[in-house]
Design a protein around this motif. Structure first.
Motif, mmCIF file in Angstrom:
data_model
loop_
_atom_site.group_PDB
_atom_site.id
_atom_site.type_symbol
_atom_site.label_atom_id
_atom_site.label_comp_id
_atom_site.label_asym_id
_atom_site.label_seq_id
_atom_site.Cartn_x
_atom_site.Cartn_y
_atom_site.Cartn_z
ATOM 1 N N ALA A 2 0.806 -1.205 0.000
ATOM 2 C CA ALA A 2 0.000 0.000 0.000
ATOM 3 C C ALA A 2 0.851 1.272 0.000
ATOM 4 O O ALA A 2 0.361 2.336 -0.351
ATOM 5 N N ASP A 3 2.143 1.166 0.387
ATOM 6 C CA ASP A 3 2.994 2.349 0.460
ATOM 7 C C ASP A 3 3.671 2.688 -0.867
ATOM 8 O O ASP A 3 4.262 3.739 -1.005
ATOM 9 N N ARG A 4 3.611 1.805 -1.838
ATOM 10 C CA ARG A 4 4.263 2.058 -3.114
ATOM 11 C C ARG A 4 3.483 3.087 -3.913
ATOM 12 O O ARG A 4 2.262 3.187 -3.826
ATOM 13 N N ASP A 5 4.203 3.841 -4.744
ATOM 14 C CA ASP A 5 3.588 4.911 -5.523
ATOM 15 C C ASP A 5 3.094 4.480 -6.897
ATOM 16 O O ASP A 5 2.355 5.210 -7.536
ATOM 17 N N GLU A 6 3.540 3.321 -7.366
ATOM 18 C CA GLU A 6 3.142 2.855 -8.694
ATOM 19 C C GLU A 6 2.670 1.417 -8.620
ATOM 20 O O GLU A 6 3.097 0.654 -7.760
ATOM 21 N N LEU A 7 1.801 1.054 -9.561
ATOM 22 C CA LEU A 7 1.329 -0.319 -9.648
ATOM 23 C C LEU A 7 2.397 -1.184 -10.290
ATOM 24 O O LEU A 7 3.074 -0.740 -11.230
ATOM 25 N N ASP A 8 2.536 -2.421 -9.785
ATOM 26 C CA ASP A 8 3.439 -3.338 -10.471
ATOM 27 C C ASP A 8 2.708 -3.894 -11.703
ATOM 28 O O ASP A 8 1.531 -3.589 -11.941
#
Length: 158
Positions: A2-8
């Motif tokens: 949830a802390d990542r800025d971009e979708l994998d």
């Protein structure tokens, strides 16, 4: 996650598939209902909600909430249904701010006329492609997602 800025890549694929489904499925259902029954999808869902409600009646505000829509948009939809003789609107005698929408026999007949084609399309393009386990899983996932975005009961928007 949830802390990542971009979708994998997998999240992006899932999001794009969901976005496509949210566009394609309602458009196909709308087209089928318009072509065969001269109803919009929103009108069909409103008639369905009324048919499933106690006394075949709901408050206009509840219909708007179920539709995730503005009161003015639902009012226009209901006005169209009313002009066709499918529903009637009435003020609550105890609270004149409350408007009730009631399904009339002609609206029930229209819903019964439209429902088989709608069901056939959903079965042939959706349900017949899924096993029982996949269908249950789909319901669980969609209710979870809908709940995460704010719906309390997982019901579809109109």
């Amino acid at each position: 996650m949830a802390d990542r800025d971009e979708l994998d890549a997998q999240e992006q694929d899932a999001w794009l598939a969901l976005a496509a489904m949210l566009s394609v499925v309602p458009a196909a259902l709308e087209q089928q209902l318009q072509r065969h029954d001269r109803l919009s999808l929103v009108e069909f869902l409103a008639l369905s909600m009324l048919a499933d409600s106690a006394g075949h009646q709901v408050r206009m505000s509840d219909l708007a909430e179920a539709a995730s829509s503005t009161p003015s948009r639902i009012s226009r939809v209901v006005a169209g249904l009313e002009s066709e003789g499918f529903v009637t609107r009435s003020m609550d005698p105890k609270d004149r701010r409350v408007v009730h929408v009631t399904l009339l026999p002609k609206g029930s007949a229209k819903l019964r006329e439209a429902a088989p084609g709608h069901a056939r399309m959903l079965r042939s393009r959706l349900f017949d492609r899924l096993t029982e386990a996949q269908l249950k899983g789909l319901v669980d996932v969609l209710q979870d997602i809908t709940g995460a975005f704010g719906s309390t009961d997982g019901s579809p928007s109109l």
